[in-house]
Scaffold this motif. Structure first.
Motif, PDB file in Angstrom:
ATOM      1  N   ASP A   1      90.998 130.492 128.706  1.00  0.00           N
ATOM      2  CA  ASP A   1      90.260 131.070 127.573  1.00  0.00           C
ATOM      3  C   ASP A   1      89.208 130.132 126.980  1.00  0.00           C
ATOM      4  OD1 ASP A   1      91.657 133.419 127.550  1.00  0.00           O
ATOM      5  OD2 ASP A   1      93.129 132.747 126.055  1.00  0.00           O
TER       6      ASP A   1
ATOM      7  N   GLU B   1      94.518 127.544 127.519  1.00  0.00           N
ATOM      8  CA  GLU B   1      94.798 128.970 127.455  1.00  0.00           C
ATOM      9  C   GLU B   1      95.680 129.199 126.225  1.00  0.00           C
ATOM     10  OE1 GLU B   1      93.681 131.352 129.432  1.00  0.00           O
ATOM     11  OE2 GLU B   1      94.938 132.930 128.549  1.00  0.00           O
ATOM     12  N   ALA B   2      95.438 130.302 125.527  1.00  0.00           N
ATOM     13  CA  ALA B   2      96.250 130.639 124.356  1.00  0.00           C
ATOM     14  C   ALA B   2      96.991 131.932 124.611  1.00  0.00           C
ATOM     15  CB  ALA B   2      95.349 130.782 123.132  1.00  0.00           C
ATOM     16  N   LYS B   3      98.279 131.934 124.305  1.00  0.00           N
ATOM     17  CA  LYS B   3      99.098 133.129 124.553  1.00  0.00           C
ATOM     18  C   LYS B   3     100.088 133.307 123.414  1.00  0.00           C
ATOM     19  CE  LYS B   3      97.913 134.074 128.937  1.00  0.00           C
ATOM     20  NZ  LYS B   3      97.045 135.214 129.235  1.00  0.00           N
TER      21      LYS B   3
HETATM   22 MG   LIG Z   1      94.646 134.162 125.999  1.00  0.00          MG
END
Ligand SMILES: [Mg+2]
Ligand SMILES: [Mg+2]
Lengths: 185, 185
Positions: free
Chosen positions: A70, A83-85
């Protein structure tokens, strides 16, 4: 006098992890701390109309799966990539949130001397953790070898840095990166 | 035996600068040299349909102006960030190819210790140059102060590194970056 600790917390409900990261990145940029941006969503464009005297209109397009992560950018000479989740699961983080090529991308970044990680949010409890991508790769390999398809909350707590929600920046992940850089030297 | 020098050159006609850079980046990635990707085109999505049993279809969207640059990534611990532009003009490079916010983005990257530059292609003669973003900023400021709105080919030649077209990678800009890193140490 009572401190509105819970209020500040509740005030964030509904704000996505992505919104909070974008706000934090804006803060970093405006203050000369770091230059980190979210990459645009990859789109497969099929049909575009070009009306006279106005802007081109995309009439048919599809979402493509991202081949990388991201966010990326630069902080104090370091390449940053993450990455962000978020998950609604309060007790474990499902690995189906990630894709094989994202894991491989983060590994390639690490090999090139970049700093690569994931920001994991347990939304029901508003808790955010920074896990190094090498650590994530370990849990990924465990899954590939037939092990569990998620990381338990206890494992996340043991192998990540907890990032308390702040005011400005909202998610001060650069503070954790400072520590990562300090330790790696 | 005659060497097909011109043939190789002509064979590239019609291939865009972007295609050649993407091919070079694939080569770098496959050979573990660097991890550098083109960012997706930024799109403003207005209307999306969600048909049953098939993928979401974007029915109305518009192109947004990029706020940063085309490419970024990591090479040997260095943050790499660049914009690629070509001109049909054989004698000068028009500065209208760039946007103010791209110039400011590249300056912010340089301040953070990243390596930031532009790849300029004079398409009529198939010549590609790598110009450091600080140098580009100088020509940009000259324009803002009422000076010429382009960089002459002679200026480009004097202030950039010429990158001869190769076979694999097609545009070996990492070689120039090596030199930039060597000199800056
Ligand atoms: Mg994400
Ligand atoms: Mg471009």
């Amino acid at each position: 006098t009572s401190r509105p600790v819970k209020k500040a917390n509740y005030g964030n409900r509904g704000k996505s992890l992505e919104d909070d990261i974008n706000d934090s990145n804006e803060y970093y940029l405006a203050n000369g701390v770091a230059v980190i941006h979210k990459k645009p969503t990859p789109i497969q464009i099929v049909d575009v109309h070009y009306p006279k005297r106005s802007a081109a209109v995309i009439k048919e397009a599809y979402f493509k799966q991202a081949s990388t992560t991201d966010y990326n950018g630069v902080y104090n000479g370091n390449y940053i990539d993450f990455e962000a989740k978020e998950t609604q699961n309060p007790t474990s983080f499902p690995l189906k949130n990630f894709h094989e090529h994202q894991i491989r991308h983060m590994e390639a970044v690490t090999k090139q001397g970049g700093i690569s990680f994931v920001l994991l949010k347990f939304s029901p409890v508003d808790e955010i953790f920074l896990m190094d991508s090498q650590c994530l790769s370990g849990f990924w390999e465990r899954m590939l070898q037939g092990g569990r398809k998620s990381i338990t909350k206890e494992e996340v707590e043991a192998h990540s840095s907890y990032i308390p929600l702040g005011f400005q920046p909202r998610i001060d992940y650069i503070k954790v990166i400072d520590e990562i850089i300090r330790v790696s030297k």
